[in-house]
Design a protein around this motif. Structure first.
Motif, PDB file in Angstrom:
ATOM      1  N   ASN A  80       0.949  -1.046  -0.065  1.00 12.55           N
ATOM      2  CA  ASN A  80      -0.052   0.130   0.020  1.00 12.55           C
ATOM      3  C   ASN A  80       0.924   1.230  -0.013  1.00 12.55           C
ATOM      4  O   ASN A  80       0.840   1.982  -0.820  1.00 12.55           O
ATOM      5  N   TYR A  81       1.714   1.361   1.006  1.00 19.18           N
ATOM      6  CA  TYR A  81       2.768   2.315   0.879  1.00 19.18           C
ATOM      7  C   TYR A  81       4.070   1.647   1.200  1.00 19.18           C
ATOM      8  O   TYR A  81       4.286   0.652   1.906  1.00 19.18           O
ATOM      9  N   TYR A 100       6.206   0.352  -7.155  1.00 18.61           N
ATOM     10  CA  TYR A 100       4.762  -0.329  -7.449  1.00 18.61           C
ATOM     11  C   TYR A 100       3.911  -0.323  -6.187  1.00 18.61           C
ATOM     12  O   TYR A 100       3.430  -1.344  -5.806  1.00 18.61           O
ATOM     13  N   ALA A 102       0.691   1.239  -4.799  1.00 19.59           N
ATOM     14  CA  ALA A 102      -0.401   1.931  -5.019  1.00 19.59           C
ATOM     15  C   ALA A 102      -1.524   1.142  -4.313  1.00 19.59           C
ATOM     16  O   ALA A 102      -2.092   0.328  -4.998  1.00 19.59           O
ATOM     17  N   GLY A 108      -4.821   6.427  -2.197  1.00 19.02           N
ATOM     18  CA  GLY A 108      -4.218   5.690  -3.363  1.00 19.02           C
ATOM     19  C   GLY A 108      -2.683   5.271  -2.981  1.00 19.02           C
ATOM     20  O   GLY A 108      -1.913   4.701  -3.798  1.00 19.02           O
ATOM     21  N   GLY A 110       1.208   4.827  -1.968  1.00 17.96           N
ATOM     22  CA  GLY A 110       2.199   5.370  -2.510  1.00 17.96           C
ATOM     23  C   GLY A 110       3.513   4.996  -2.041  1.00 17.96           C
ATOM     24  O   GLY A 110       3.897   4.054  -1.397  1.00 17.96           O
ATOM     25  N   ASN A 129       6.956   3.943 -10.322  1.00 16.12           N
ATOM     26  CA  ASN A 129       5.871   3.217 -10.471  1.00 16.12           C
ATOM     27  C   ASN A 129       4.831   3.154  -9.447  1.00 16.12           C
ATOM     28  O   ASN A 129       4.258   2.153  -9.133  1.00 16.12           O
ATOM     29  N   ASN A 130       4.739   4.189  -8.480  1.00 17.27           N
ATOM     30  CA  ASN A 130       3.952   4.526  -7.288  1.00 17.27           C
ATOM     31  C   ASN A 130       2.803   5.399  -7.649  1.00 17.27           C
ATOM     32  O   ASN A 130       2.908   6.068  -8.727  1.00 17.27           O
ATOM     33  N   SER A 131       1.842   5.237  -6.930  1.00 19.85           N
ATOM     34  CA  SER A 131       0.639   6.304  -7.171  1.00 19.85           C
ATOM     35  C   SER A 131       1.215   7.537  -6.880  1.00 19.85           C
ATOM     36  O   SER A 131       1.158   8.490  -7.634  1.00 19.85           O
ATOM     37  N   GLN A 132       1.805   7.838  -5.873  1.00 17.58           N
ATOM     38  CA  GLN A 132       2.439   8.998  -5.553  1.00 17.58           C
ATOM     39  C   GLN A 132       3.988   8.681  -4.987  1.00 17.58           C
ATOM     40  O   GLN A 132       4.109   7.714  -4.196  1.00 17.58           O
ATOM     41  N   ASN A 163       6.019   7.396 -11.683  1.00 10.71           N
ATOM     42  CA  ASN A 163       4.747   7.771 -10.742  1.00 10.71           C
ATOM     43  C   ASN A 163       3.930   8.536 -11.315  1.00 10.71           C
ATOM     44  O   ASN A 163       4.070   9.400 -12.178  1.00 10.71           O
ATOM     45  N   ARG A 164       2.517   8.373 -10.838  1.00  8.76           N
ATOM     46  CA  ARG A 164       1.145   9.191 -11.325  1.00  8.76           C
ATOM     47  C   ARG A 164       1.683  10.612 -10.711  1.00  8.76           C
ATOM     48  O   ARG A 164       1.519  11.445 -11.612  1.00  8.76           O
TER      49      ARG A 164
END
Length: 178
Positions: A80-81, A100, A102, A108, A110, A129-132, A163-164
């Motif tokens: 998750n984080y 990775y 996310a 979301g 990160g 490649n993390n959400s944040q 990353n997003r």
């Protein structure tokens, strides 16, 4: 199936000081490492290096309410984080692999998340490649840490890729990012 593995860890450290945790496989647990020094205001000064904490449905590494910890060369992937360091200060996060992450929570998940932390140094990490990539903010205060504000970060020489959002900083002062 989704479960709530909060605070279930491969290694659980409460009010822990001056420990060295090195070269362990903490994969597939609720949290790979969970450290909480809420009951004391003393510097923790723990050293975490070369641990694999990946594939946690919660946090690869969680260290909260803690001062002076070092996180180096850890693998914090597919959770998750990667690192959740709420109310952490004077920490060094250096040369870790954080990929990775996310998760399923409302934010979301990160790479690195720090609520009301200060004087932390984040350097030389692979954050991809993390959400944040990095999320810093000043959330609602928790007693007796009411005076903690999100501030005084040094963030440099990290590799952000895919990353997003690379860095999401909200209500954070004096962050030096290069």
């Amino acid at each position: 199936r989704i479960t709530d593995p909060s605070d279930c860890a491969s290694i659980l450290l409460l009010d822990a000081f001056n420990n060295k945790v090195e070269r362990n496989d903490f994969t597939y647990s609720g949290d790979g490492i969970f450290l909480n020094n809420y009951n004391t205001m003393e510097p923790a000064n723990n050293y975490f290096a070369y641990n694999d904490c990946s594939f946690s449905p919660h946090n690869a590494i969680e260290a909260v309410f803690s001062d002076g910890n070092i996180f180096k060369h850890n693998i914090c992937n597919n959770s998750n984080y990667g690192l959740w360091l709420g109310y952490s200060f004077n920490s060094i996060i250096d040369s870790n692999e954080i990929r990775y992450n996310a998760g399923i929570d409302g934010n979301g998940g990160g790479g690195i998340a720090i609520d009301r932390g200060y004087s932390n140094t984040i350097t030389n990490n692979e954050i991809s490649n993390n959400s944040q990539g990095i999320r810093l903010w000043d959330g609602a205060p928790i007693s007796p840490y009411n005076s903690n504000d999100s501030k005084d970060y040094t963030i440099n020489s990290n590799n952000f890729l895919g990353n997003r959002i690379a860095i999401n900083s909200f209500d954070t002062e004096n962050a030096k990012i290069t």
